[in-house]
Design a protein around this motif. Structure first.
Motif, mmCIF file in Angstrom:
data_model
loop_
_atom_site.group_PDB
_atom_site.id
_atom_site.type_symbol
_atom_site.label_atom_id
_atom_site.label_comp_id
_atom_site.label_asym_id
_atom_site.label_seq_id
_atom_site.Cartn_x
_atom_site.Cartn_y
_atom_site.Cartn_z
ATOM 1 N N TYR A 9 0.837 -1.213 0.000
ATOM 2 C CA TYR A 9 0.000 0.000 0.000
ATOM 3 C C TYR A 9 0.865 1.253 0.000
ATOM 4 N N LEU A 13 1.067 4.008 -3.020
ATOM 5 C CA LEU A 13 0.733 5.403 -2.735
ATOM 6 C C LEU A 13 1.915 6.320 -3.037
ATOM 7 N N ILE A 68 -5.352 13.040 -4.447
ATOM 8 C CA ILE A 68 -5.163 11.723 -3.816
ATOM 9 C C ILE A 68 -6.172 11.505 -2.702
ATOM 10 N N THR A 72 -9.001 8.495 -2.949
ATOM 11 C CA THR A 72 -8.850 7.391 -1.995
ATOM 12 C C THR A 72 -9.931 7.400 -0.922
ATOM 13 N N ASP A 73 -10.790 8.419 -0.947
ATOM 14 C CA ASP A 73 -11.847 8.581 0.064
ATOM 15 C C ASP A 73 -11.299 8.804 1.470
ATOM 16 N N PHE A 196 -0.522 7.517 5.691
ATOM 17 C CA PHE A 196 -1.077 8.130 4.485
ATOM 18 C C PHE A 196 -0.450 9.508 4.229
#
Length: 349
Positions: A9, A13, A68, A72-73, A196
């Motif tokens: 992930y 990203l 982004i 990506t919500d 994130f």
């Protein structure tokens, strides 16, 4: 298997952030002359570039974050949404400064407004209410001290990055190092929000370094430098260490941002001593002083990036030390900083 999925992930990203930033930077460089977002040679005394350079770094950073987060919500996460909205406020005021040159009061107003929105949306320092804090002030003092120190923290780091963004590649590198460390410690702590945010910042910095390193084809501008500083300061707030105690972790963000903070404090003290205006740009930063001692600008920047990396590693290692030893290490680094200030200021002219 879970760790592998997490790393997959992060890598996905990171790659998306790099590619998107590169694409937006190329577009920004093309349209900057059309909208007048250019930094022209000789516009200020301290500027030494020979050709007009697009100041679209802030637009690229904000657009990358927005796209982004939307796709990506992750905007559904209140911490991510809080950082995005408040960073937009910082970026907008920064863009106004890039276009029309705001005075110091309006700049501070923008930074404080961003900090207030960040706090209102739930992201703030809470260590005054912690049971591990050295002493308790009681309600409502703890509440207001948390708010005050949150504002002080984000405004200070935002300005530290704005101050130090006076040489190609320097602020981008000094943003990438903290982003990498926040990514590492967030993976250890399992904090999805911080993973994130720090991954996106790291991807942005990797991509922008190719455009902003010497000789730069793109400048961050006030909007870019302040947005990077603000988002990193916000990332430090949402980090919740899972190892060590508050007594050995409270100063870790200070060490991660040690080089920008050192440079800002040195410049402010130096200008006050010499009767200069604090906010007026001048050739008196750390890299200028290293250059005056015969070290090339390129090597001066690498020295500062290296110092940031080493001090960040020390900060990370302090998380595993007993409280007394960790604070002794922090104290020794502060003493080292004071010695470095006196040595750099002693021969500066």
């Amino acid at each position: 298997m879970e760790n592998f999925a997490q790393l997959e992930y992060v890598m996905s990203l990171l790659i998306v952030s790099i590619i998107l930033t590169i694409g937006l930077a190329l577009i920004g460089i093309k349209i900057a002359p059309e909208i007048g977002l250019m930094d022209f040679p000789g516009s200020e005394d301290h500027k030494q570039h020979q050709n007009a350079v697009p100041m679209v770094g802030g637009v690229v950073i904000l657009d990358t974050f927005i796209l982004i987060i939307l796709f990506t919500d992750m905007w559904r996460d209140i911490s991510i949404l809080a950082i995005l909205i408040s960073a937009l406020i910082i970026g907008i005021f920064g863009l106004l400064d890039d276009f029309i040159h705001l005075d110091v009061t309006k700049k501070l107003l923008g930074q404080i407004s961003g900090g207030i929105v960040l706090i209102y949306l739930g992201v703030q320092i809470n260590f005054f209410e912690s049971s591990e804090f050295l002493f308790r002030l009681g309600h409502p003092w703890e509440y207001w001290m948390n708010i005050l120190f949150t504002l002080l923290w984000v405004v200070t780091i935002t300005n530290a990055y704005n101050f130090i963004d006076s040489m190609d590649g320097l602020a981008v590198g000094l943003s990438g190092v903290p982003a990498a460390f926040f990514l590492i410690i967030s993976l250890v702590a399992g904090q999805s929000e911080l993973i994130f945010i720090s991954t996106i910042i790291l991807g942005i910095c990797i991509a922008l370094y190719f455009f902003n390193s010497r000789p730069a084809t793109l400048f961050l501008g006030d909007s870019g430098a302040q947005t990077l500083g603000f988002t990193l300061a916000s990332a430090a707030i949402i980090y919740e260490p899972t190892i060590g105690s508050q007594g050995s972790s409270w100063f870790v963000p200070i060490l991660i941002f040690f080089v920008p903070l050192f440079d800002m404090l040195m410049v402010i003290i130096s200008r006050l001593k010499r009767g200069k205006k604090i906010h007026k740009a001048s050739r008196d930063h750390t890299y200028h002083r290293l250059f005056q001692r015969g070290i090339s600008i390129h090597h001066s920047i690498l020295i500062m990036h290296g110092a940031s990396l080493i001090i960040s590693i020390v900060g990370f290692l302090c998380l595993n030390l007993p409280v007394n030893y960790a604070n002794i290490v922090f104290g020794l680094i502060i003493i080292l900083g004071i010695v470095a200030y006196y040595e750099l200021d002693r021969t500066y002219s």
